[in-house]
Design a protein around this motif. Sequence first.
Motif, PDB file in Angstrom:
ATOM      1  N   VAL A   6       0.838  -1.205   0.000  1.00  9.76           N
ATOM      2  CA  VAL A   6       0.000   0.000   0.000  1.00  9.76           C
ATOM      3  C   VAL A   6       0.870   1.250   0.000  1.00  9.76           C
ATOM      4  O   VAL A   6       0.618   2.211  -0.735  1.00  9.76           O
ATOM      5  CB  VAL A   6      -0.934   0.002   1.243  1.00  9.76           C
ATOM      6  CG1 VAL A   6      -1.601   1.353   1.412  1.00  9.76           C
ATOM      7  CG2 VAL A   6      -1.973  -1.082   1.107  1.00  9.76           C
ATOM      8  N   PHE A  10       0.957   4.088  -2.862  1.00 12.13           N
ATOM      9  CA  PHE A  10       0.625   5.452  -2.478  1.00 12.13           C
ATOM     10  C   PHE A  10       1.732   6.412  -2.925  1.00 12.13           C
ATOM     11  O   PHE A  10       1.474   7.510  -3.413  1.00 12.13           O
ATOM     12  CB  PHE A  10       0.440   5.500  -0.957  1.00 12.13           C
ATOM     13  CG  PHE A  10       0.254   6.885  -0.404  1.00 12.13           C
ATOM     14  CD1 PHE A  10      -0.896   7.605  -0.664  1.00 12.13           C
ATOM     15  CD2 PHE A  10       1.228   7.460   0.392  1.00 12.13           C
ATOM     16  CE1 PHE A  10      -1.066   8.883  -0.151  1.00 12.13           C
ATOM     17  CE2 PHE A  10       1.059   8.729   0.916  1.00 12.13           C
ATOM     18  CZ  PHE A  10      -0.090   9.436   0.645  1.00 12.13           C
ATOM     19  N   PRO A  13       2.685   7.479  -7.323  1.00 15.11           N
ATOM     20  CA  PRO A  13       2.123   8.630  -8.029  1.00 15.11           C
ATOM     21  C   PRO A  13       2.741   9.966  -7.597  1.00 15.11           C
ATOM     22  O   PRO A  13       2.923  10.871  -8.414  1.00 15.11           O
ATOM     23  CB  PRO A  13       0.635   8.583  -7.671  1.00 15.11           C
ATOM     24  CG  PRO A  13       0.374   7.170  -7.310  1.00 15.11           C
ATOM     25  CD  PRO A  13       1.638   6.668  -6.677  1.00 15.11           C
ATOM     26  N   LEU A  46      -4.433   9.528 -15.717  1.00 10.97           N
ATOM     27  CA  LEU A  46      -5.123   8.278 -16.031  1.00 10.97           C
ATOM     28  C   LEU A  46      -4.638   7.133 -15.145  1.00 10.97           C
ATOM     29  O   LEU A  46      -5.403   6.251 -14.776  1.00 10.97           O
ATOM     30  CB  LEU A  46      -4.916   7.913 -17.509  1.00 10.97           C
ATOM     31  CG  LEU A  46      -5.547   8.875 -18.518  1.00 10.97           C
ATOM     32  CD1 LEU A  46      -5.102   8.549 -19.936  1.00 10.97           C
ATOM     33  CD2 LEU A  46      -7.064   8.816 -18.427  1.00 10.97           C
ATOM     34  N   THR A  48      -3.228   7.403 -12.016  1.00 13.55           N
ATOM     35  CA  THR A  48      -3.448   7.583 -10.574  1.00 13.55           C
ATOM     36  C   THR A  48      -4.689   6.843 -10.071  1.00 13.55           C
ATOM     37  O   THR A  48      -4.625   6.164  -9.048  1.00 13.55           O
ATOM     38  CB  THR A  48      -3.507   9.080 -10.224  1.00 13.55           C
ATOM     39  OG1 THR A  48      -2.312   9.690 -10.710  1.00 13.55           O
ATOM     40  CG2 THR A  48      -3.591   9.292  -8.730  1.00 13.55           C
ATOM     41  N   PRO A  49      -5.832   6.915 -10.785  1.00  8.03           N
ATOM     42  CA  PRO A  49      -6.984   6.156 -10.299  1.00  8.03           C
ATOM     43  C   PRO A  49      -6.704   4.653 -10.242  1.00  8.03           C
ATOM     44  O   PRO A  49      -7.232   3.970  -9.361  1.00  8.03           O
ATOM     45  CB  PRO A  49      -8.078   6.442 -11.321  1.00  8.03           C
ATOM     46  CG  PRO A  49      -7.609   7.565 -12.139  1.00  8.03           C
ATOM     47  CD  PRO A  49      -6.159   7.748 -11.944  1.00  8.03           C
ATOM     48  N   THR A  52      -5.012   4.016  -7.049  1.00  7.06           N
ATOM     49  CA  THR A  52      -5.986   4.073  -5.957  1.00  7.06           C
ATOM     50  C   THR A  52      -6.814   2.786  -5.923  1.00  7.06           C
ATOM     51  O   THR A  52      -7.083   2.229  -4.869  1.00  7.06           O
ATOM     52  CB  THR A  52      -6.923   5.287  -6.134  1.00  7.06           C
ATOM     53  OG1 THR A  52      -6.126   6.427  -6.449  1.00  7.06           O
ATOM     54  CG2 THR A  52      -7.704   5.570  -4.868  1.00  7.06           C
ATOM     55  N   LEU A  53      -7.185   2.310  -7.099  1.00  7.28           N
ATOM     56  CA  LEU A  53      -7.955   1.076  -7.200  1.00  7.28           C
ATOM     57  C   LEU A  53      -7.150  -0.095  -6.638  1.00  7.28           C
ATOM     58  O   LEU A  53      -7.677  -0.938  -5.898  1.00  7.28           O
ATOM     59  CB  LEU A  53      -8.321   0.812  -8.665  1.00  7.28           C
ATOM     60  CG  LEU A  53      -9.214  -0.394  -8.937  1.00  7.28           C
ATOM     61  CD1 LEU A  53     -10.589  -0.173  -8.338  1.00  7.28           C
ATOM     62  CD2 LEU A  53      -9.347  -0.634 -10.447  1.00  7.28           C
ATOM     63  N   ILE A  55      -4.789   0.071  -4.392  1.00  4.85           N
ATOM     64  CA  ILE A  55      -4.770   0.228  -2.929  1.00  4.85           C
ATOM     65  C   ILE A  55      -6.068  -0.331  -2.336  1.00  4.85           C
ATOM     66  O   ILE A  55      -6.065  -1.061  -1.353  1.00  4.85           O
ATOM     67  CB  ILE A  55      -4.610   1.723  -2.550  1.00  4.85           C
ATOM     68  CG1 ILE A  55      -3.216   2.214  -2.920  1.00  4.85           C
ATOM     69  CG2 ILE A  55      -4.875   1.938  -1.058  1.00  4.85           C
ATOM     70  CD1 ILE A  55      -3.029   3.711  -2.763  1.00  4.85           C
ATOM     71  N   HIS A  56      -7.148   0.015  -3.002  1.00  2.00           N
ATOM     72  CA  HIS A  56      -8.473  -0.440  -2.561  1.00  2.00           C
ATOM     73  C   HIS A  56      -8.528  -1.966  -2.498  1.00  2.00           C
ATOM     74  O   HIS A  56      -8.987  -2.551  -1.527  1.00  2.00           O
ATOM     75  CB  HIS A  56      -9.514   0.103  -3.539  1.00  2.00           C
ATOM     76  CG  HIS A  56     -10.926  -0.184  -3.150  1.00  2.00           C
ATOM     77  ND1 HIS A  56     -11.508   0.374  -2.039  1.00  2.00           N
ATOM     78  CD2 HIS A  56     -11.867  -0.971  -3.709  1.00  2.00           C
ATOM     79  CE1 HIS A  56     -12.757  -0.058  -1.942  1.00  2.00           C
ATOM     80  NE2 HIS A  56     -12.994  -0.882  -2.943  1.00  2.00           N
ATOM     81  N   LEU A  59      -6.302  -3.386   0.374  1.00  2.00           N
ATOM     82  CA  LEU A  59      -6.889  -3.171   1.700  1.00  2.00           C
ATOM     83  C   LEU A  59      -8.120  -4.044   1.929  1.00  2.00           C
ATOM     84  O   LEU A  59      -8.367  -4.501   3.033  1.00  2.00           O
ATOM     85  CB  LEU A  59      -7.247  -1.687   1.869  1.00  2.00           C
ATOM     86  CG  LEU A  59      -6.058  -0.742   2.036  1.00  2.00           C
ATOM     87  CD1 LEU A  59      -6.537   0.699   2.130  1.00  2.00           C
ATOM     88  CD2 LEU A  59      -5.247  -1.101   3.274  1.00  2.00           C
TER      89      LEU A  59
END
Lengths: 65, 490
Positions: A6, A10, A13, A46, A48-49, A52-53, A55-56, A59
Amino acid sequence: MRRFAVWILFIVPFLAQLVALPWVNRIHPMVLGFPLLHFWLLIWMLLTPLFTLAIHWVLRKEEQA
Amino acid sequence: MNSALIVILLFLLLSIYLGLQARRGKTMNLEQWSTGGRSFGTLFVFLLSAGEIYTTFTFLGGSGWAYGKGGPAFYILWYGALAYILSYWMLPAIWRYAKQHNLLSQSDFFVAKYNSPALGVLVSLIGIIAMIPYLVTQLKGLGAIMEIASYGSISSTLAVWIGVIAVTIYVMASGVHGTAWTAVLKDGLVLVVVVFLGIYLPVHYYGGIGQMFHAIDQAKPGYLALPATGNSVYWFISTVLLTALGFYTWPHAFQAVYTAKNEQTFRRNAMVFPLYQLILLFVFFVGFAAILTVKPPLQGSAGDNSLLILSVQTFPKWVVGLIGASGLLCAIVPGSMLLMTSATMISKNLYKVINPKASEESVSRLAHYLVPVVALVALYFTFNGQTIVALLLMGYSLVTQFFPAIVFSFMKRNPITKWGAIFGILAGELVVAYTTITSKTVGLLLPFMPQWVKDLNIGIVAMVINLVVTFAVSAFTRGAGAQARTAINA
């Protein structure tokens, strides 16, 4: 291990969009008609999401485990 | 009456209608009015949080910077992506805490976390000092847009009055419900207009986006990248970082968070927002397109009108009317959020603290009546705006100073005490105020440093001093805080 993943997801980016800037602050070569700096921005907006996905996902796996 | 004006007035009436009907079936107590009863689903929360993306600042300022400064304009687009990653953790945590403690304003958050109404008063005062200039920027933008888009048939003064009256009516009636409904109209229209302009203008004047960049690069070599000094790479990095930290520290950003029904919404939004923000790129294309096409060239802050002037030069009146209408909505939707947030904070975190016996009902009523009062203050500064210029630059830096006190409060053991937070924020704000009013840059403060340090955003200095004071004061007051806590528990 998950924490580490994670953390990496994080930080990448931020590195790409802040630390890498001195090296991409150029107009040439132009990519797809965009100055290199602009193209770099576009790609990371494009990507970065996706980070985040990722990371999601990591977790959520952790929550389930 | 010309067709541009008819289109603008139609959208104005439509937004007042949407704003007013939003209250149907709701009992407007303060919680309903300021947080929508914490009942909003993904779309509303998305649009309220995205309100920040399309304001008159991004609409005019985004194209204005692209036109007047070239490459450095991209900071406006860039900080969002980083802010959204932070939001993945920050917003669910803020929401959960707000729901548990029934918070209605950002100041409530500080009061609860640090068990200090005094900190709440401080944060409210700073928040209001930061929000009023933000509101004034929206109103000034509104005036400029309407005057140009109506071909001068509405003066900017009249336009500002019309906008303020419209927004006051529906904020008083519906609070955040009105903002959410009008945001649907706003983002729908703005998306269509911005994408159309951003593609049509480069194609029309240059034959394509790639050709446009080539032509600008030929005419102004280096203009599309960051310059070697001034708005250099190091200015850019520090500004993007600071702005990303400050993105969610605005009082009205908290307000948008509180409206959500559940916390899953924020995680989903964190992934979609960067893509949505990317559409702002088209605003930049318009500014770039104007560089070689607007004659005579616009000087200085007149560059902010490049989008409008190029549009008037290119399109029939009804299209200009649509652009004017999007500009109008870009001003009144964020404006309504700012008005509602300020009024809530003044009533709940200032009035209620001075007068603790005030009933919930009277606090709620006062918040409603404060809307026109705050609106009049903003109007005053809009029309007598010389002194406010310094404040305008300051707003963002002011609220960014809240960041440490917010983020550290989520740690298992908060390393910051109430006094640490109070003095840290105060110290940070004093540095911001001093450097802004005297137009200090890092280069002027530290002339012996290498150029890259001189180019850093001055806000970095304020943030460092804030952190140092926060931790120093916390270290000295930790014992006292612990005692107070045991006293409460006993």
